[in-house]
Scaffold this motif. Sequence first.
Motif, PDB file in Angstrom:
ATOM      1  N   UNK A  69      64.476 -37.631  31.478  1.00 14.17           N
ATOM      2  CA  UNK A  69      65.893 -37.354  30.588  1.00 14.17           C
ATOM      3  C   UNK A  69      65.220 -36.033  30.197  1.00 14.17           C
ATOM      4  N   UNK A  70      65.578 -34.776  30.828  1.00 13.42           N
ATOM      5  CA  UNK A  70      65.309 -33.676  29.595  1.00 13.42           C
ATOM      6  C   UNK A  70      65.793 -33.669  28.350  1.00 13.42           C
ATOM      7  N   UNK A  71      66.394 -34.461  28.325  1.00 11.48           N
ATOM      8  CA  UNK A  71      67.255 -34.441  27.361  1.00 11.48           C
ATOM      9  C   UNK A  71      67.035 -35.228  25.649  1.00 11.48           C
ATOM     10  N   UNK A  72      66.411 -35.773  26.199  1.00  9.57           N
ATOM     11  CA  UNK A  72      65.560 -36.889  25.255  1.00  9.57           C
ATOM     12  C   UNK A  72      63.794 -37.207  25.896  1.00  9.57           C
ATOM     13  N   UNK A  73      63.354 -35.878  26.487  1.00 11.78           N
ATOM     14  CA  UNK A  73      62.119 -36.492  27.137  1.00 11.78           C
ATOM     15  C   UNK A  73      61.145 -37.455  27.589  1.00 11.78           C
ATOM     16  N   UNK A  74      62.374 -38.584  27.966  1.00 15.21           N
ATOM     17  CA  UNK A  74      61.785 -39.681  28.632  1.00 15.21           C
ATOM     18  C   UNK A  74      61.458 -39.657  29.300  1.00 15.21           C
ATOM     19  N   UNK A  75      60.425 -40.034  29.891  1.00 11.95           N
ATOM     20  CA  UNK A  75      60.678 -40.494  32.114  1.00 11.95           C
ATOM     21  C   UNK A  75      59.879 -42.150  32.146  1.00 11.95           C
ATOM     22  N   UNK A  76      60.264 -42.889  33.173  1.00  7.03           N
ATOM     23  CA  UNK A  76      60.422 -43.585  33.426  1.00  7.03           C
ATOM     24  C   UNK A  76      60.208 -44.128  34.752  1.00  7.03           C
ATOM     25  N   UNK A  77      59.800 -45.088  35.321  1.00  3.79           N
ATOM     26  CA  UNK A  77      60.397 -45.559  36.941  1.00  3.79           C
ATOM     27  C   UNK A  77      60.812 -46.992  36.673  1.00  3.79           C
ATOM     28  N   UNK A 106      53.682 -41.328  34.219  1.00  3.90           N
ATOM     29  CA  UNK A 106      54.864 -41.421  33.552  1.00  3.90           C
ATOM     30  C   UNK A 106      54.175 -42.169  31.953  1.00  3.90           C
ATOM     31  N   UNK A 107      52.897 -42.223  31.865  1.00  2.28           N
ATOM     32  CA  UNK A 107      53.102 -42.135  30.823  1.00  2.28           C
ATOM     33  C   UNK A 107      52.005 -40.998  30.445  1.00  2.28           C
ATOM     34  N   UNK A 108      51.300 -40.115  31.301  1.00  2.00           N
ATOM     35  CA  UNK A 108      51.397 -37.998  30.205  1.00  2.00           C
ATOM     36  C   UNK A 108      52.187 -37.751  30.503  1.00  2.00           C
ATOM     37  N   UNK A 109      53.652 -37.844  30.542  1.00  2.00           N
ATOM     38  CA  UNK A 109      55.000 -37.529  30.512  1.00  2.00           C
ATOM     39  C   UNK A 109      55.473 -38.172  28.552  1.00  2.00           C
ATOM     40  N   UNK A 110      55.115 -39.489  28.989  1.00  2.00           N
ATOM     41  CA  UNK A 110      55.828 -40.045  28.085  1.00  2.00           C
ATOM     42  C   UNK A 110      54.662 -39.964  26.539  1.00  2.00           C
ATOM     43  N   UNK A 111      53.187 -40.084  26.532  1.00  2.00           N
ATOM     44  CA  UNK A 111      52.412 -40.428  25.412  1.00  2.00           C
ATOM     45  C   UNK A 111      51.368 -39.025  25.634  1.00  2.00           C
ATOM     46  N   UNK A 112      51.351 -38.162  26.613  1.00  2.00           N
ATOM     47  CA  UNK A 112      50.312 -37.434  26.472  1.00  2.00           C
ATOM     48  C   UNK A 112      50.550 -36.140  25.105  1.00  2.00           C
ATOM     49  N   UNK A 113      48.923 -36.557  24.125  1.00  2.00           N
ATOM     50  CA  UNK A 113      49.716 -34.996  23.363  1.00  2.00           C
ATOM     51  C   UNK A 113      49.580 -34.149  23.247  1.00  2.00           C
ATOM     52  N   UNK A 115      50.911 -32.649  27.427  1.00  2.00           N
ATOM     53  CA  UNK A 115      52.020 -32.846  27.546  1.00  2.00           C
ATOM     54  C   UNK A 115      53.094 -32.618  26.290  1.00  2.00           C
ATOM     55  N   UNK A 116      52.652 -33.546  24.933  1.00  2.00           N
ATOM     56  CA  UNK A 116      54.023 -32.822  24.338  1.00  2.00           C
ATOM     57  C   UNK A 116      54.244 -31.313  23.781  1.00  2.00           C
ATOM     58  N   UNK A 117      52.654 -31.096  23.197  1.00  2.00           N
ATOM     59  CA  UNK A 117      52.175 -29.632  22.983  1.00  2.00           C
ATOM     60  C   UNK A 117      52.836 -28.773  23.665  1.00  2.00           C
ATOM     61  N   UNK A 118      52.486 -28.798  24.941  1.00  2.00           N
ATOM     62  CA  UNK A 118      53.635 -28.090  26.278  1.00  2.00           C
ATOM     63  C   UNK A 118      55.012 -28.043  26.329  1.00  2.00           C
ATOM     64  N   UNK A 119      55.101 -28.979  25.550  1.00  2.00           N
ATOM     65  CA  UNK A 119      56.886 -29.315  25.964  1.00  2.00           C
ATOM     66  C   UNK A 119      57.589 -28.556  24.841  1.00  2.00           C
ATOM     67  N   UNK A 133      64.327 -27.352  34.012  1.00  2.00           N
ATOM     68  CA  UNK A 133      63.887 -27.991  34.952  1.00  2.00           C
ATOM     69  C   UNK A 133      62.759 -27.021  35.176  1.00  2.00           C
ATOM     70  N   UNK A 134      61.922 -26.121  34.880  1.00  2.00           N
ATOM     71  CA  UNK A 134      61.242 -24.732  35.274  1.00  2.00           C
ATOM     72  C   UNK A 134      60.133 -24.924  34.170  1.00  2.00           C
ATOM     73  N   UNK A 135      60.271 -25.223  33.238  1.00  2.00           N
ATOM     74  CA  UNK A 135      59.444 -25.789  32.211  1.00  2.00           C
ATOM     75  C   UNK A 135      58.934 -27.296  32.405  1.00  2.00           C
ATOM     76  N   UNK A 136      59.304 -28.740  32.401  1.00  2.00           N
ATOM     77  CA  UNK A 136      58.622 -29.720  33.694  1.00  2.00           C
ATOM     78  C   UNK A 136      57.682 -29.036  34.579  1.00  2.00           C
ATOM     79  N   UNK A 137      58.399 -28.703  35.676  1.00  2.00           N
ATOM     80  CA  UNK A 137      58.002 -28.127  36.916  1.00  2.00           C
ATOM     81  C   UNK A 137      56.839 -27.294  35.974  1.00  2.00           C
ATOM     82  N   UNK A 138      56.215 -26.600  35.278  1.00  2.00           N
ATOM     83  CA  UNK A 138      55.469 -26.434  34.642  1.00  2.00           C
ATOM     84  C   UNK A 138      54.213 -26.383  33.797  1.00  2.00           C
ATOM     85  N   UNK A 139      54.590 -28.020  33.951  1.00  2.00           N
ATOM     86  CA  UNK A 139      53.934 -28.580  33.011  1.00  2.00           C
ATOM     87  C   UNK A 139      51.906 -28.836  33.210  1.00  2.00           C
ATOM     88  N   UNK A 140      50.668 -28.257  32.486  1.00  2.00           N
ATOM     89  CA  UNK A 140      49.973 -28.611  33.184  1.00  2.00           C
ATOM     90  C   UNK A 140      49.205 -29.779  33.301  1.00  2.00           C
TER      91      UNK A 140
END
Length: 181
Positions: A69-77, A106-113, A115-119, A133-140
């Motif tokens: 979810x691009x508004x809440x920054x929460x990923x899920x399966x 999912x773990x990286x998107x929700x918990x990785x410090x 990833x959170x720093x990049x966001x 969408x561009x930011x998510x696609x460019x996450x390392x």
Amino acid sequence: MKLSKIANCMIGPNANEKKKLNQDHEIYSVEDIQKDLSQYLELDEVLDDKSTQSNESKFILNNGDLVINLMTNIASVVSKNNQDRIMTQALMKIEPNDQFDKWYLCYLLNESNEIKRQEMKNMEGTVIKRLTARLVKNLDINAVNINEQKRIGDIYRHALKEKYLLQHKANLIFETVKSFV
């Protein structure tokens, strides 16, 4: 490695496309993403075989799809309970290649410090900060071997299950205590 190099990333439908789909399908909501993340109780609920899924639209979610979810920054399966729901424009479906585990991502998107720093560094908006969408696609993305990813993904799933069960138990205890007062 950029997420766009390891996964196909697709944003939800625009208003016109959503109207066409909305008649037959419910919308996948923020509450649904939370339920899927916290109540994924059966580890074998996810279908990994995409050939068994036959939705007519790329905007209809299947069991096992990874979404953020691009508004809440929460990923899920997506679970079985929420398959066949429509994505919104606030959702992005992420379809990783065979070298990446969905639950690991999912773990990286929700918990990785990292990833959170990049966001946080790149979020857009003056009042409400949100992902694009561009930011998510460019996450390392930190690439570890697939066996390690599956191990981390399984541990994450188990941890989410335990967290949910403990929260549920605590809520029941509080409700019992309230009933005595």
